[in-house]
Structure formats: structure tokens, C-alpha cells
Design an enzyme around this catalytic site. Structure first.
Site, PDB file in Angstrom:
ATOM      1  N   LYS A 343      49.387  13.153  38.602  1.00 54.88           N
ATOM      2  CA  LYS A 343      48.668  13.805  39.696  1.00 54.88           C
ATOM      3  C   LYS A 343      48.041  15.090  39.207  1.00 54.88           C
ATOM      4  O   LYS A 343      48.604  15.784  38.351  1.00 54.88           O
ATOM      5  CB  LYS A 343      49.638  14.116  40.850  1.00 54.88           C
ATOM      6  CG  LYS A 343      49.007  14.906  41.988  1.00 54.88           C
ATOM      7  CD  LYS A 343      50.031  15.283  43.061  1.00 54.88           C
ATOM      8  CE  LYS A 343      49.375  16.123  44.153  1.00 54.88           C
ATOM      9  NZ  LYS A 343      50.319  16.500  45.228  1.00 54.88           N
ATOM     10  N   GLU A 393      52.878  26.091  53.826  1.00 56.74           N
ATOM     11  CA  GLU A 393      53.810  25.661  52.776  1.00 56.74           C
ATOM     12  C   GLU A 393      54.683  26.800  52.261  1.00 56.74           C
ATOM     13  O   GLU A 393      54.189  27.828  51.809  1.00 56.74           O
ATOM     14  CB  GLU A 393      53.024  25.052  51.601  1.00 56.74           C
ATOM     15  CG  GLU A 393      53.913  24.435  50.542  1.00 56.74           C
ATOM     16  CD  GLU A 393      53.120  23.671  49.489  1.00 56.74           C
ATOM     17  OE1 GLU A 393      53.720  23.290  48.467  1.00 56.74           O
ATOM     18  OE2 GLU A 393      51.910  23.464  49.687  1.00 56.74           O
ATOM     19  N   GLU A 437      51.889  10.209  46.287  1.00 58.17           N
ATOM     20  CA  GLU A 437      51.564  11.631  46.141  1.00 58.17           C
ATOM     21  C   GLU A 437      52.722  12.504  46.619  1.00 58.17           C
ATOM     22  O   GLU A 437      53.106  13.479  45.972  1.00 58.17           O
ATOM     23  CB  GLU A 437      50.297  11.970  46.926  1.00 58.17           C
ATOM     24  CG  GLU A 437      49.879  13.434  46.819  1.00 58.17           C
ATOM     25  CD  GLU A 437      48.631  13.743  47.622  1.00 58.17           C
ATOM     26  OE1 GLU A 437      48.332  14.950  47.791  1.00 58.17           O
ATOM     27  OE2 GLU A 437      47.959  12.805  48.098  1.00 58.17           O
ATOM     28  N   GLU A 572      38.469  15.770  52.995  1.00 53.94           N
ATOM     29  CA  GLU A 572      39.729  16.493  53.197  1.00 53.94           C
ATOM     30  C   GLU A 572      39.544  17.985  52.929  1.00 53.94           C
ATOM     31  O   GLU A 572      40.115  18.835  53.634  1.00 53.94           O
ATOM     32  CB  GLU A 572      40.828  15.918  52.299  1.00 53.94           C
ATOM     33  CG  GLU A 572      42.185  16.565  52.499  1.00 53.94           C
ATOM     34  CD  GLU A 572      43.278  15.931  51.656  1.00 53.94           C
ATOM     35  OE1 GLU A 572      44.136  16.680  51.152  1.00 53.94           O
ATOM     36  OE2 GLU A 572      43.269  14.690  51.515  1.00 53.94           O
TER      37      GLU A 572
END
Length: 595
Positions: A343, A393, A437, A572
Site C-alpha cells: 500500500k 484519526e 486496505e 475521494e
């Protein structure tokens, strides 16, 4: 005394005139001293850069720049990174005054307390003293910050609401932790600060010695003495001009601080001094008194309306035409059998130019109105742009030996109806690409916590976390540190997470460096605070750098894994910056006075 009395009973305009008068006094001091202090702030740490020789030649500069530079250095105090972290301070203490009913009374009480401390100074050559006045009403810290003069260095940190999520730190807490009182500030909602009692900054990456330098000024017996700040995403990368004032890292203990609690507030002033750094208690008192005379007690409540600016242009780096090949290149590497890359997170910055300057604090208040499930932050060193954000986050939270983190990855929009929102949630939960992911992020964080903790729990394994505009896959993780000194190792282990960099981290970082043509700065870096009893850091995503006369740079990123589609990833990015762009195109934010 007469000046203080005059200040107490006059309106805001008179207060600003006093500020201008003291500001002009700075002009008659040595301009060379100002330049030396400015270079001192920019990280010319003789202990770290003993082989570096820096010379400066003074030349006349416009008065406005002299005022700005001198005021910057007036607010600067000392760079704690230049001290001897092996030598404890003489004292770290908190003095609490009687509670009052208003910010005006709190300001008066603090001014008197600073004068008393000057008359009866602590008998130490180094130390930190926090003076605090409780206020018997809850006032939003962001409203107080909006009322202050923007020339000061500023910081703001608002905790997110974790209602409805299990507190894994409580599950891990031992009886010994509970008997020691746990966190003493569980009701603390947000903190705003101006000036710096002591700051910590360097151009070199944040090191264990830098962490020990910060810890030197903190104590578990004074849990609200904290150093707020952040670090670059890539500490070894070349620093672009807009990020120069932030250095590789920047932290500060605010000179004047407003704490918002559930049901009450608090105004505080902090002095820090160290004779070995040529910053004495007298220097600290004089600097604090100058700042206190500029503190506004007239707090206006920001209403939740738009900012009154119009977007003239919006340009992306990379452009859409450049972004698609970048995603294809990343996918090509991920799909190679010989590659270990699983990733990589590719970011974009969007330069927004507006017809008038954007007020970063008013913008942040807009974000806060829809961001109860997110952290809000503002970090603005002297002479720097304001770095603001509304990030969902958490990187980590430490309370004594307990530490928790979380995995957050994969994105979908919210639905227009409850039924549609549930359909999108189900699609997110069952998507193989998104599960991949998310699993990469969760398992990597679990592995890193296992390296520094005796026990790690994951709860839940996977669920959906819904925000105002988007929803993500989510999981909490918590562990128990072997010792509190492992806090630096938490940062070293967890940053950067796969959610903002990729996996393996080094391979992803190298690809980001090759593909991205801009400096992320503190975007996606750790943003938060160190405290003597508790520390907490968010990940600096969903963020923007606001510059006077230059609009703003809005940052966003997406995770590229096998199965990613360039068009979906670009969409996105637009979705993630929409919380910023949708709030800057209508009528102006209005103010309502708080009595």
C-alpha cells in the site's frame, strides 16, 4: 498599578492602543538583537550544530518588518532544546487562585498574581510556574482565541468526542493506576494558547534528546503544563518555504492559555526560565506582563455561519492529468511479484485563492461545528502561516502506562437518507479491496504496539465509523507500556502509520518522495501535546495551511492498494476536502458577545 487599573476599566480600543504603544517601544531596542533572536528561533542550536557556522550582516529594513520581528522575539522566550536535559529544573509547580465569574476577573487576578510572583520570586535558577484561575462558566476556548491579537504565536487543540466507543485505557488500568488518580482532566474539552513560555524547535528530526528536553519542563504533579505542537510527516525531507517556520518539529508551552472544561473554564499564565539559557525569571516575568496587557477579555461567540470569502481560483498539485499516471505507477509496483509494497498513500494539495484573507480561527470554528467526532487543531509559530485541521484519526493517547491507538482506513460518502447510508455502510464492510486496505493498517499498528507493550487488545476487529460527510472502517487498539519513558518509542513506532504512508513504510515513503512534487510539511504528521501525566496525538490529516495574502493549501490523501481505481481515488480526494471548500463561499461569520 495605574496602568493595570486603566486597562481594567477601559474598552477594547484602549487595550489595543496600549498594545501599539508597547509594540512601538520594541522598535527602539537593538535591531541586531532582534535578528539574533530570530535566528535563535530558527533552530541554530549550538549543541546540535557545533560544526555549523552562521554569520549575518545587518542592513536596514522597513519599520513594519522590524516591528514584526521584534514582537516575534518578544513572544519567543527560550528554546528548550538548547538546555541540558540531564539537569532537572529547580521547580515545576501550579498555583491555583480563587474561582471567578468572568474572563475579565480572571485576567485581573492573573495580572495581580504575576506582580506578586515578581515581588516574591521562587529561589531557583530554573523552573516552570503555572498560575491558573478557574472561571465558573463554560466558555469555548476557540471563542477566546478568536478575540486575541493574531500577532502572537497561537495554538489550539480540541479533543474529539468518544461517546459510544469503549474506553480501552480504563479496561487496561490497574488498581495502582486508579489509586494514583488517573487523569485529572477528564472533562477538558479544548485548549487555546498564545505566546510561548518555552518553545522547542529544530531543523533536525525530533530525537530522544529533544523529547527529554520537553519532559524536563513537565511534571505529573502539574498535569496541565503541556507542550503543544507537531512534527513533519517526513522529518528528513527538504523543507519548502511555506513550512520553514515550523522546522522539523515545533512545540510550545503557551504563555497565556484558556482551558475549556465541561461546565467551566480556566485562564492560566505560565512562566518558564533557565539562567543557563540566558533567560532569567525577570525576563520571563517581563515578557508575560507584556502579553497579559494584550489579552482581550471581551470574548465573542462565533456563530456557525460561513466565512464571507469567495473562491477566486483552485489549483491542484498534482493535476488530475498527473495524478492518474501516478496511481497507475503505484499499482504497477504493488502488483509486481518482486515488490514488497502492499500500500502507498498518495496525497494532493489544493491551492485556494480567495477574494479576502481567510481567518484561520473562524474557519476552524466552522470545522468544529460539524466535527464533534474529530480533533480540531491550530498551530502557528511566530511569523508563520496557521496550520489547522479537523482530523478524525488518533495516533495515540497515553495515560500513565496505558496507551491506545486506532486503525482508520477506507472511505465512503454518507448517504442522503438513513436507508441509503446503511446500504453504503454494508458495501464498505463487504468490499474486499477496502478490507485489504484496512487490515494492512490494523495489523501493522498491532504489531508495533506489541513491540513496546506487555499486553495488546483489539476491540472491535472491524466496524464502521461515521463522520459528518464520510464513513470509514475502524478499530481500536490498546496496550500497557513497560515504563513511561517508552513514550518516545510510541512515536517512533507508530508514525507514520500505513493509513498516511503505506506498507512497508520505508518503501512507501521512498515512492511518495519520488512521485509527489510538493512538501507535505506537517500534513499527516503527529499533532498534539506532551504532558507530565498524559500525552495525546492526532494524525494531521484533513488539514490546511492558511497564509495571509496567499489563500490556503488544503491537503488530502488516499490509500492505493491492489484494486484501486484512479477515478475513484480522485473523487475521494474531492470528498475529503469538501468540509473546507463548502464553508468559504457564503455570507460572513458573525459574532455574538459573551456577557
Amino acid at each position: 498599578k495605574s496602568l493595570v487599573s486603566y486597562y481594567k476599566h477601559q474598552n477594547l480600543q484602549i487595550k489595543q492602543n496600549i498594545y501599539k504603544f508597547t509594540h512601538h517601544l520594541c522598535f527602539f531596542r537593538s535591531p541586531m538583537a532582534s535578528l539574533q533572536l530570530s535566528s535563535h528561533f530558527l533552530g541554530t542550536n549550538t549543541k546540535k550544530h557545533s560544526s555549523m557556522s552562521i554569520s549575518r550582516t545587518y542592513s536596514p529594513v522597513p519599520c513594519t518588518r522590524l516591528f514584526s520581528r521584534k514582537f516575534m522575539s518578544c513572544s519567543m522566550s527560550m528554546n528548550g532544546c538548547e538546555g541540558d536535559f540531564k539537569t532537572p529544573l529547580g521547580t515545576v509547580e501550579t498555583r491555583t487562585m480563587a474561582a471567578v465569574l468572568s474572563p475579565t476577573s480572571a485576567t485581573e487576578s492573573l495580572i495581580s498574581a504575576v506582580s506578586e510572583l515578581k515581588c516574591q520570586p521562587p529561589p531557583f535558577s530554573s523552573g516552570v510556574v503555572r498560575l491558573e484561575v478557574p472561571i465558573n462558566q463554560q466558555i469555548r476556548a476557540i471563542d477566546w482565541l478568536q478575540a486575541q491579537n493574531e500577532t502572537h504565536p497561537r495554538c489550539f487543540f480540541s479533543r474529539r468526542s468518544d461517546v459510544g466507543r469503549p474506553d480501552l485505557l480504563l479496561d487496561l488500568a490497574s488498581e495502582k493506576d486508579n489509586n494514583n488518580g488517573g487523569s485529572s482532566d477528564r472533562d477538558l474539552v479544548s485548549v487555546a494558547g498564545i505566546g510561548s513560555a518555552v518553545f522547542f524547535r529544530d531543523l533536525d528530526p525530533f530525537s530522544h534528546d529533544d523529547w527529554r528536553s520537553i519532559r524536563r519542563f513537565l511534571s505529573s504533579t502539574s498535569p496541565l503544563i503541556r507542550a503543544y505542537g507537531g512534527m513533519r510527516f517526513d522529518p528528513n525531507g527538504k523543507i519548502s518555504v511555506e513550512w520553514k517556520p515550523f522546522g522539523a518539529f515545533y512545540f510550545a508551552v503557551p504563555q497565556v492559555e484558556f482551558n475549556e472544561f465541561e461546565g467551566s473554564s480556566m485562564l492560566a499564565a505560565t512562566l518558564a526560565w533557565d539562567d543557563e539559557l540566558s533567560w532569567t525569571l525577570d525576563n520571563a516575568v517581563e515578557s508575560l506582563q507584556e502579553t497579559m496587557l494584550q489579552v482581550s477579555s471581551i470574548v465573542m461567540k462565533l456563530r456557525k455561519e460561513s466565512l464571507g470569502v469567495s473562491v477566486l481560483s483552485k489549483n491542484h498539485v498534482p493535476t488530475k492529468g498527473a495524478y492518474y499516471p501516478a496511481v497507475e505507477k503505484a499499482l504497477e509496483m504493488i502488483n509486481q511479484k518482486s515488490s514488497s509494497l502492499n500500500k502507498v498513500v498518495l496525497a494532493r494539495n489544493s491551492r485556494v485563492i480567495t477574494d479576502t484573507d481567510i481567518d484561520p480561527i473562524a474557519w476552524l470554528a466552522q470545522l468544529q461545528s460539524e466535527g464533534h467526532d474529530a480533533y480540531q487543531f491550530c498551530l502557528q509559530p511566530p511569523g508563520a502561516p496557521a496550520f489547522i485541521g479537523n482530523t478524525p484519526e488518533r495516533l495515540f493517547q497515553r495515560n500513565q502506562l496505558g496507551v491506545c491507538s486506532e486503525a482508520l482506513a477506507a472511505t465512503r460518502p454518507r448517504g442522503a437518507s438513513t436507508a441509503r447510508d446503511k446500504e453504503i455502510e454494508l458495501d464498505l464492510l463487504t468490499s474486499l479491496k477496502d478490507d485489504l486496505e484496512f487490515s494492512i493498517v490494523r495489523e501493522n499498528i498491532k504489531e508495533k504496539l506489541n513491540s513496546i507493550c506487555d499486553k495488546v487488545v483489539v476491540k472491535p476487529q472491524k466496524t464502521v465509523r461515521k463522520l459528518a460527510r464520510v464513513q470509514h472502517l475502524y478499530s481500536q487498539l490498546a496496550g500497557r507500556l513497560r515504563r513511561e519513558d517508552d513514550e518516545f518509542d510510541i512515536l517512533a513506532a507508530l508514525h507514520p502509520t500505513p493509513a498516511v504512508c503505506g506498507l512497508p513504510a520505508e518503501e512507501a515513503r521512498l515512492l511518495i518522495k519520488e512521485i509527489e512534487s510538493f512538501d507535505r510539511g506537517m500534513y499527516a504528521g503527529p499533532i498534539g501535546f506532551f504532558g507530565g501525566q498524559e500525552s495525546e496525538f492526532a494524525v494531521g490529516i484533513r488539514s490546511a495551511l492558511v497564509e495571509k495574502g496567499l489563500g490556503a493549501l488544503i491537503y488530502a490523501g488516499t490509500g492505493i492498494v491492489a484494486g484501486s481505481n484512479p477515478t475513484s481515488e480522485w473523487n475521494e480526494l474531492d470528498l475529503k476536502i469538501s468540509q473546507f471548500t463548502k464553508s468559504i463561499e457564503y455570507k460572513s461569520t458573525s459574532l455574538q458577545r459573551i456577557n
